[in-house]
Design a protein around this motif. Structure first.
Motif, PDB file in Angstrom:
ATOM      1  N   LEU A  57      68.231  17.748  50.432  1.00 50.06           N
ATOM      2  CA  LEU A  57      68.218  16.286  50.537  1.00 50.06           C
ATOM      3  C   LEU A  57      66.777  15.791  50.635  1.00 50.06           C
ATOM      4  O   LEU A  57      65.930  16.452  51.223  1.00 50.06           O
ATOM      5  CB  LEU A  57      69.016  15.837  51.754  1.00 50.06           C
ATOM      6  N   GLY A  58      66.529  14.635  50.089  1.00 54.47           N
ATOM      7  CA  GLY A  58      65.164  14.101  50.082  1.00 54.47           C
ATOM      8  C   GLY A  58      64.391  14.628  48.893  1.00 54.47           C
ATOM      9  O   GLY A  58      64.766  15.624  48.279  1.00 54.47           O
ATOM     10  N   GLU A  59      63.301  13.923  48.566  1.00 54.91           N
ATOM     11  CA  GLU A  59      62.447  14.333  47.451  1.00 54.91           C
ATOM     12  C   GLU A  59      61.165  14.933  48.001  1.00 54.91           C
ATOM     13  O   GLU A  59      60.799  14.673  49.149  1.00 54.91           O
ATOM     14  CB  GLU A  59      62.064  13.097  46.609  1.00 54.91           C
ATOM     15  N   THR A  60      60.474  15.668  47.165  1.00 51.69           N
ATOM     16  CA  THR A  60      59.144  16.127  47.563  1.00 51.69           C
ATOM     17  C   THR A  60      58.221  14.910  47.617  1.00 51.69           C
ATOM     18  O   THR A  60      58.166  14.127  46.666  1.00 51.69           O
ATOM     19  CB  THR A  60      58.603  17.147  46.545  1.00 51.69           C
TER      20      THR A  60
ATOM     21  N   LEU B 278      58.337  16.084  52.457  1.00 53.60           N
ATOM     22  CA  LEU B 278      59.539  15.399  51.972  1.00 53.60           C
ATOM     23  C   LEU B 278      59.458  13.897  52.210  1.00 53.60           C
ATOM     24  O   LEU B 278      58.826  13.439  53.167  1.00 53.60           O
ATOM     25  CB  LEU B 278      60.775  15.943  52.684  1.00 53.60           C
ATOM     26  N   ILE B 279      60.115  13.160  51.334  1.00 49.32           N
ATOM     27  CA  ILE B 279      60.289  11.723  51.544  1.00 49.32           C
ATOM     28  C   ILE B 279      61.785  11.422  51.445  1.00 49.32           C
ATOM     29  O   ILE B 279      62.455  11.871  50.527  1.00 49.32           O
ATOM     30  CB  ILE B 279      59.435  10.887  50.545  1.00 49.32           C
ATOM     31  N   PHE B 280      62.278  10.727  52.480  1.00 44.78           N
ATOM     32  CA  PHE B 280      63.712  10.453  52.561  1.00 44.78           C
ATOM     33  C   PHE B 280      63.994   8.962  52.434  1.00 44.78           C
ATOM     34  O   PHE B 280      63.282   8.143  53.014  1.00 44.78           O
ATOM     35  CB  PHE B 280      64.278  10.902  53.914  1.00 44.78           C
TER      36      PHE B 280
ATOM     37  N   LEU C 151      63.237  19.352  60.017  1.00 50.04           N
ATOM     38  CA  LEU C 151      62.105  20.279  60.009  1.00 50.04           C
ATOM     39  C   LEU C 151      62.463  21.561  59.249  1.00 50.04           C
ATOM     40  O   LEU C 151      61.645  22.130  58.531  1.00 50.04           O
ATOM     41  CB  LEU C 151      61.673  20.611  61.438  1.00 50.04           C
ATOM     42  N   GLU C 152      63.704  21.997  59.399  1.00 50.47           N
ATOM     43  CA  GLU C 152      64.157  23.179  58.655  1.00 50.47           C
ATOM     44  C   GLU C 152      64.154  22.893  57.164  1.00 50.47           C
ATOM     45  O   GLU C 152      63.824  23.755  56.349  1.00 50.47           O
ATOM     46  CB  GLU C 152      65.571  23.578  59.108  1.00 50.47           C
ATOM     47  N   GLU C 153      64.515  21.688  56.832  1.00 51.55           N
ATOM     48  CA  GLU C 153      64.558  21.287  55.421  1.00 51.55           C
ATOM     49  C   GLU C 153      63.159  21.367  54.804  1.00 51.55           C
ATOM     50  O   GLU C 153      62.998  21.745  53.659  1.00 51.55           O
ATOM     51  CB  GLU C 153      65.128  19.862  55.337  1.00 51.55           C
ATOM     52  N   ALA C 154      62.149  20.977  55.600  1.00 51.27           N
ATOM     53  CA  ALA C 154      60.779  20.983  55.088  1.00 51.27           C
ATOM     54  C   ALA C 154      60.099  22.341  55.294  1.00 51.27           C
ATOM     55  O   ALA C 154      59.176  22.677  54.561  1.00 51.27           O
ATOM     56  CB  ALA C 154      59.960  19.888  55.776  1.00 51.27           C
TER      57      ALA C 154
ATOM     58  N   LEU D  12      60.834   4.195  62.542  1.00 55.81           N
ATOM     59  CA  LEU D  12      60.163   5.463  62.205  1.00 55.81           C
ATOM     60  C   LEU D  12      59.931   5.592  60.701  1.00 55.81           C
ATOM     61  O   LEU D  12      60.866   5.498  59.905  1.00 55.81           O
ATOM     62  CB  LEU D  12      61.038   6.627  62.701  1.00 55.81           C
ATOM     63  N   ARG D  13      58.680   5.806  60.317  1.00 52.08           N
ATOM     64  CA  ARG D  13      58.393   5.937  58.893  1.00 52.08           C
ATOM     65  C   ARG D  13      57.695   7.258  58.555  1.00 52.08           C
ATOM     66  O   ARG D  13      57.625   7.647  57.414  1.00 52.08           O
ATOM     67  CB  ARG D  13      57.526   4.789  58.402  1.00 52.08           C
ATOM     68  N   ARG D  14      57.122   7.936  59.581  1.00 51.74           N
ATOM     69  CA  ARG D  14      56.323   9.104  59.240  1.00 51.74           C
ATOM     70  C   ARG D  14      56.355  10.129  60.363  1.00 51.74           C
ATOM     71  O   ARG D  14      56.299   9.774  61.543  1.00 51.74           O
ATOM     72  CB  ARG D  14      54.879   8.673  58.994  1.00 51.74           C
ATOM     73  N   LEU D  15      56.501  11.399  59.974  1.00 52.14           N
ATOM     74  CA  LEU D  15      56.421  12.515  60.911  1.00 52.14           C
ATOM     75  C   LEU D  15      55.442  13.512  60.314  1.00 52.14           C
ATOM     76  O   LEU D  15      55.625  13.958  59.189  1.00 52.14           O
ATOM     77  CB  LEU D  15      57.797  13.173  61.075  1.00 52.14           C
TER      78      LEU D  15
END
Lengths: 345, 444
Positions: free
Chosen positions: A34-37, B154-156, B212-215, B282-285
């Motif tokens: 999920l999400g983009e790079t 990542l950007i969600f 965090l696991e996703e990234a 929240l926009r950035r981590l």
């Protein structure tokens, strides 16, 4: 210790609620996709943070001279010409040696551990009414000037990526990591204190806002903080008296003669406009300052209202559309303008 | 009914103390504090109108008459497509203390704890704290970027985030400055102002650990910077340990999307930690190898000690409790049966015990914990007793599951002095007068 896979393994070993890939269930071990790079360009636009070691600082070269001009134009209305703070806005300079006092003055120079924090904060949040409006170069200039106001750098200092990270702030070594729990009470049930030695102190009269207790009652402004402010004002007046300096006093808004339209605008003014028009921030006409308002009033209400709703760039400052509060209706703006005009004639 | 006062001596002494305190007044608090002389104040003779009842009662609506609403029809469905409280509850609102801050755009409002039941704070009454006003964010235009020391930045979109498996958890959120106005002396004659920077909701979102696991966090990643999208761009450094333990990225509260004042469309929630680490909008981590030392973790939200040094990263909200009924806004109205009620909470886990004292902390009786007792959530306690018009010095004292006992004010002041602003979790005292009036006092 922070390797996620390790953590997960240990959780599984402990049998703590971790989903297992059985029929239809899904293991979190693999990414969900999920999400983009995020692209480098996307990140660069938002990655505004600075660290004490200078990481994150852009290129630039800040001087005290450029910073002074900018500070006086954009910062001094709230923070005072010398960083002394107007009203309850933050004091930026002075206060060295007061941290053990009954009333410590915590400023950039007396309290802040790192100079990087100053660049970071100005860049992310200042000026209060127009965040993210300064260029990276302007942030360098203002940062240099605030450091100069705190006597941390000399007049000829040039602030750069390298020089900023090398600045040692006076209070740098006086922070330590939270040691709590720091007190130990016991669960005593009987004869826990000597009743003869109990001392009971009540509240000061007239500090608590009581508007909700008695209809129409004003919230009194007396407190430790308010007392400090009052004393500061008195001290200012005293100094002004000695030097013969003219000091603008707080303008009293006359409520008695206001029209219905203006009265309806009081709440909008308090909640939206006062932040600038209460103090003359960013070159705005201050409510109660009839000189500042008369020229504007002469041009007629329709134009005044048009500027308030759609925005306007004048000689002394900028009025954003609806003061930046686009959530306000035109009617609310009209009422607030009436309130400010009628209070300033 | 519990035996409240342990022996006539204590009781007589207490009555005498209360009587004496009525005759003293404080002219100069600073003198009073400096000298350590203790007196009780002339209490403002405020009447607690709240919702004034007697003046508005129309006997025609009382038995044996058929009331007006029984003889007519009310409005139909969706006349209020989003329901609002009864107009008779208009006094139940958030309130602020105007002298606290320079401007209402960077200020705080408090929850009316005195009017609430159970442990959940209704969304419209959750206390507000922000530094640049409430932004109006279009969720379709909102993005969360997760970058730094990660394998894949990542950007969600909000849609992406809401596709992750969600969790819902009931947690309190408290400003570390809650009660901070009372370090040097009792100041606020209202529960809403002494303890109202406190709310508790059911929050729905994604565990930060999952994102965090996703990234994929790189091994050298130790801290996370969280940042808001509003004009203040509020930022705090959060240790990765916390993020992996229980931090949530939240988009809903109490069953509906977050309110704008609570960070719509997205906020962080660090359960049990000081409220301002739970970055709103929240926009950035960003994952990093060391903390950032930003303004809200150096200039502010550090606790100044008497020796001039300051504590940093004072994250946890230690156990605290307060009696919500009676309180200054809800005095005792007549002698007889009374349920003493209040709230207890701990940033370190569940509440284990709450005890109540009627004599200023000399003797204590256990209260009952009511309803849900949850980890890092408000917990309601209760004690049923009888009031016969005797003066009380009412206190509550909580103990959490780590065994930590809520401290006295003297214990806190002895270690921390009077200038630390934050984290005042000491035992609170309400003085109940023979008239039933309740005032805020400090016992040392």
């Amino acid at each position: 210790m922070f390797k996620l896979r390790d953590t997960r393994t240990s959780l599984i070993a402990l049998g703590v609620g971790v989903s297992v890939a059985i029929m239809g269930a899904f293991s979190h071990a693999e990414p969900l996709g999920l999400g983009e790079t995020a692209t480098e360009e996307q990140i660069a636009g938002w990655d505004i943070d600075i660290r004490p070691d200078g990481k994150g600082l852009p290129d630039g070269r800040g001087t005290i001279e450029a910073g002074e001009a900018l500070y006086e134009e954009r910062c001094a209305t709230c923070h005072g010409l010398f960083g002394e703070g107007e009203g309850r806005w933050p004091v930026l300079a002075g206060g060295q040696g007061t941290l053990k006092d009954e009333r410590p003055t915590k400023t950039v120079g007396s309290y802040w551990p790192y100079a990087s924090t100053l660049y970071d904060y100005i860049r992310r949040a200042m000026p209060f009414t127009a965040p993210r409006s300064l260029s990276d170069q302007q942030v360098y200039d203002v940062t240099a000037y605030v450091l100069y106001l705190n006597e941390i750098v000399e007049e000829d200092f040039v602030l750069t990526k390298e020089s900023l990270a090398s600045i040692e702030m006076p209070n740098k070594d006086n922070f330590f990591v939270d040691p709590r729990p720091d007190v130990k009470n016991t669960r005593c049930m009987d004869k826990c204190a000597d009743p003869k030695k109990l001392m009971i102190a009540g509240t000061l009269k007239g500090i608590t806002p009581v508007g909700h207790f008695v209809e129409g009652a004003d919230a009194p402004a007396a407190s430790h903080d308010a007392q400090m402010e009052k004393e500061r004002e008195e001290e200012k007046l005293r100094k002004a008296h000695i030097t013969g300096e003219a000091l603008s006093t707080q303008h009293k808004v006359k409520a008695a003669s206001l029209s219905e339209l203006a009265l309806a605008g009081k709440a909008t003014y308090e909640g939206a406009c006062k932040v600038c028009h209460g103090s003359g921030l960013t070159g705005s006409p201050k409510v109660g300052d009839s000189d500042a308002w008369s020229a504007r009033i002469k041009k007629g209400m329709p134009q005044l209202l048009d500027h308030a709703i759609h925005g306007f760039s004048g000689d002394t400052g900028v009025m954003p559309p609806k003061g930046g509060r686009v959530d306000l209706s035109d009617k609310q703006v009209e009422q607030a303008v009436a309130y400010m005009v009628e209070s300033s004639q | 009914m519990s035996k409240i006062i342990k022996g006539p001596n204590t009781r007589e002494l207490m009555e005498q103390m209360v009587q004496e305190s009525e005759h003293l007044s404080i002219n100069d608090r600073r003198d009073f504090l400096r000298k350590g002389v203790v007196a009780a104040a002339g209490i403002a003779a405020t009447t607690f109108a709240g919702r004034s009842i007697s003046a508005e009662i129309n006997p025609a609506n009382l038995p044996p008459n058929e009331p007006a609403w029984g003889k007519q029809l009310g409005h139909g469905v969706v006349e209020q497509p989003y329901g609002l409280p009864s107009t008779f509850e208009k006094q139940v609102v958030r309130r602020t203390v105007p002298w606290l801050t320079a401007d209402s755009i960077a200020s705080i409002s408090m929850t009316p704890l005195q009017d609430l039941k159970g442990i959940i704070t209704p969304n419209g009454l959750v206390f507000e704290r922000y530094h640049g006003g409430v932004p109006q964010i279009n969720p379709d235009e909102h993005r969360l970027i997760l970058h730094g020391l990660v394998e894949r930045p990542l950007i969600f979109t909000m849609e992406d985030l809401m596709r992750f498996p969600s969790v819902s958890e009931i947690k309190f959120i408290e400003c570390p400055a809650n009660g901070g106005m009372e370090w040097k002396g009792a100041q606020m004659e209202a529960l809403q102002f002494t303890h109202g920077m406190l709310s508790c909701c059911e929050w729905t979102g994604v565990p930060l650990r999952v994102l965090l696991e996703e990234a994929g966090v790189k091994p050298e990643g130790k801290w996370i910077l969280a940042e808001g999208a509003d004009g203040a761009h509020m930022s705090r450094s959060i240790p990765l340990e916390k993020a992996l333990e229980d931090t949530l990225v939240v988009y809903a509260q109490n069953g509906e999307m977050l309110r704008p004042e609570q960070g719509y469309p997205l906020r962080l929630l660090n359960p049990g930690w000081e409220g301002n680490t739970s970055i709103k909008w929240l926009r950035r981590l960003e994952v990093g190898d060391q903390p950032w030392y930003h303004r809200e973790e150096t200039s502010k939200y550090t606790d100044l000690m008497p020796d001039g040094r300051a504590r940093k990263f004072t994250f946890v909200q230690e156990t605290n409790s307060v009696i919500t009924s009676p309180c200054p806004e809800k005095p005792l109205v007549k002698p007889g049966f009374v349920e003493i009620e209040g709230l207890a909470w701990s940033g370190r886990g569940k509440i284990k015990h709450v005890d109540i004292s009627f004599d200023g902390g000399v003797s204590w009786v256990p209260a009952k914990l009511k309803g849900l007792v949850l980890d890092k959530a408000l917990t309601r306690f209760s004690l049923v007793t009888k009031w016969t018009g005797q003066p009380w010095l009412l206190q509550s004292r909580s103990v959490d599951e780590t065994g930590y006992v809520q401290p006295t004010l003297s214990q806190l002041r002895e270690v921390r002095g009077g200038n630390s602003i934050y984290h005042k979790n000491s035992i609170h005292t309400w003085k109940v007068a023979p008239t039933g009036e309740v005032t805020n006092v400090q016992i040392t």
